[in-house]
Design an enzyme around this catalytic site. Structure first.
Site, PDB file in Angstrom:
ATOM      1  N   HIS A 135       0.653  -1.188  -0.002  1.00 23.99           N
ATOM      2  CA  HIS A 135       0.183   0.028   0.155  1.00 23.99           C
ATOM      3  C   HIS A 135       0.925   1.375   0.062  1.00 23.99           C
ATOM      4  O   HIS A 135       0.256   2.558  -0.291  1.00 23.99           O
ATOM      5  CB  HIS A 135      -0.881   0.010   1.317  1.00 23.99           C
ATOM      6  CG  HIS A 135      -1.753  -0.912   1.084  1.00 23.99           C
ATOM      7  ND1 HIS A 135      -2.847  -1.058   0.198  1.00 23.99           N
ATOM      8  CD2 HIS A 135      -2.182  -2.128   1.926  1.00 23.99           C
ATOM      9  CE1 HIS A 135      -3.733  -2.088   0.421  1.00 23.99           C
ATOM     10  NE2 HIS A 135      -3.471  -2.550   1.371  1.00 23.99           N
ATOM     11  N   ASP A 169      -2.793 -10.224  -2.542  1.00 30.99           N
ATOM     12  CA  ASP A 169      -3.284  -9.905  -1.393  1.00 30.99           C
ATOM     13  C   ASP A 169      -4.682  -9.355  -1.490  1.00 30.99           C
ATOM     14  O   ASP A 169      -5.142  -9.159  -2.734  1.00 30.99           O
ATOM     15  CB  ASP A 169      -2.802  -8.812  -0.694  1.00 30.99           C
ATOM     16  CG  ASP A 169      -2.839  -8.179   0.519  1.00 30.99           C
ATOM     17  OD1 ASP A 169      -2.196  -8.612   1.366  1.00 30.99           O
ATOM     18  OD2 ASP A 169      -3.872  -7.438   0.724  1.00 30.99           O
ATOM     19  N   HIS A 171      -6.249  -7.068  -0.658  1.00 30.09           N
ATOM     20  CA  HIS A 171      -6.428  -5.651  -0.970  1.00 30.09           C
ATOM     21  C   HIS A 171      -5.645  -5.178  -2.102  1.00 30.09           C
ATOM     22  O   HIS A 171      -4.451  -5.706  -2.498  1.00 30.09           O
ATOM     23  CB  HIS A 171      -6.122  -4.866   0.336  1.00 30.09           C
ATOM     24  CG  HIS A 171      -6.616  -5.034   1.540  1.00 30.09           C
ATOM     25  ND1 HIS A 171      -6.070  -6.017   2.324  1.00 30.09           N
ATOM     26  CD2 HIS A 171      -7.832  -4.808   2.066  1.00 30.09           C
ATOM     27  CE1 HIS A 171      -7.109  -6.198   3.578  1.00 30.09           C
ATOM     28  NE2 HIS A 171      -8.156  -5.407   3.220  1.00 30.09           N
ATOM     29  N   ASP A 258      -4.634 -12.723   3.177  1.00 32.21           N
ATOM     30  CA  ASP A 258      -5.999 -12.176   3.832  1.00 32.21           C
ATOM     31  C   ASP A 258      -7.366 -12.664   2.906  1.00 32.21           C
ATOM     32  O   ASP A 258      -8.518 -12.073   3.139  1.00 32.21           O
ATOM     33  CB  ASP A 258      -5.855 -10.612   4.292  1.00 32.21           C
ATOM     34  CG  ASP A 258      -5.298  -9.863   3.083  1.00 32.21           C
ATOM     35  OD1 ASP A 258      -4.872 -10.398   1.964  1.00 32.21           O
ATOM     36  OD2 ASP A 258      -5.144  -8.618   3.585  1.00 32.21           O
TER      37      ASP A 258
END
Ligand code: Q9C
Ligand code: ZN
Length: 314
Positions: A135, A169, A171, A258
């Site tokens: 991120h 991931d 996200h 995740d």
């Protein structure tokens, strides 16, 4: 496969994040990586300590002002203090603590050590990076990330050939996308939750295809919440086709777990045995591959997920 790990991540120990104005317990815990290393210790995979690399590698991706800001703030704090900075941020989930700079630099060293291994010996390596990185943009922290480990390793590898990044991931890796958005020698491909309902909200839509020379070298595959193994696999196959077409010298996998059905902040329904299949599918590309740890917050099962993934890969 060589696993790169150091205990230096333990010093970064955030207690809480600020979510919708409230303090809530932080999920990006040191126990995550300890769960993975405990599970891998019983395996045949050698565990190596990272080497030391110059800060110049971090500056190759992040601005000097940003890196120095994190270093200075981190150094100014007492043990146990945490600070939510007002500058260079994407969100209020990503505090700076006294150990943050040292841990984040160690995570970069893990990624670079793995990158060096795959360059020199054309093999596969797994960098147990923590804090995660995908991120983090050129000059912004967020989503529990400070320095973009996968991007720094990619920048290093790109001196020796083209690089594809596959980000699995849950996200979207807004930081990695941001860093390579105008590059045609680095392909970024990501499978993640629909950003209109999940972090990072601001990017990860399928219309984001790159810019300038980089047009066509950024591919996003958002999936709805509740996505199951079979739906996930169809999209995974598509990303593998993209990567084959690009035919890179190296592959970097931003491996977040995740996507797991029981993850406390995820929203997909990927089951435990399926991680072996994901690993095997990606390994079928037969590329020198660096696996970089990103998210994954179901601490009890995290080690087993990583072991399944690695077993499928090898
Ligand atoms: N309380 C990575 O997986 N969401 N970062 C905060 C939950 C932020 C996740 C809301 C998610 C960031 C590397
Ligand atoms: Zn994530």
């Amino acid at each position: 496969m060589n696993v790169v790990y150091s205990r230096d991540h333990l010093i970064h120990n955030p207690q809480w994040e600020i979510f919708q104005g409230e303090r809530i317990p932080h999920v990006e815990r040191p126990e995550r990586i300890e769960s993975i290393i405990a599970s891998l210790k019983g395996s045949k995979h050698p565990i190596l300590s990272p080497g030391q690399f110059s800060t110049r590698y971090i500056y190759s991706v992040h601005t000097k002002n940003y890196v120095d800001y994190i270093k200075r703030l981190s150094g100014s704090l007492q043990e146990g203090q945490s600070l939510y900075p007002s500058y260079y941020i994407l969100d209020t989930y990503t505090p700076i603590l006294s150990g943050t700079y040292k841990a984040a630099k160690n995570a970069v060293n893990c990624a670079l050590t793995g990158a060096q291994l795959i360059r020199k010996e054309q093999q596969i390596a797994y960098a147990l990076c923590r804090p995660p990185g995908h991120h983090s943009e050129k000059d912004r922290l967020g989503g529990y990330c400070y320095f973009n480990n996968a991007a720094i390793a990619t920048e290093y590898l790109s001196q020796f050939g083209t690089v594809a990044i596959l980000d699995i991931d849950f996200h979207h890796g807004n930081g990695t996308q941001h860093i390579f958005y105008n590059r045609s020698d680095v392909l970024y491909v990501s499978i993640h939750a629909d950003p209109s309902v999940r972090y990072p909200y601001i990017s990860g839509f399928s219309s984001e295809n790159g810019t300038g020379e980089g047009l066509g070298f950024n591919k996003n595959y958002p999936l709805p919440l509740g996505t199951r193994n079979d739906g996930y696999r169809k999209t995974l196959q598509r990303t593998l086709t993209d990567i084959k077409k690009f035919s890179p010298s190296f592959l970097v996998v931003s491996a977040g777990f995740d996507t797991y059905i029981n993850d406390p902040i995820g929203g997909f329904n990927i089951t435990m045995p399926f991680y072996k299949i994901i690993g095997r599918d990606i390994a079928s590309l037969r590329l020198p591959t660096l696996i970089v740890q990103e998210g994954g917050y179901e601490i009890t099962d995290l080690g087993e997920i990583a072991s399944n993934f690695i077993e499928g890969f090898t």
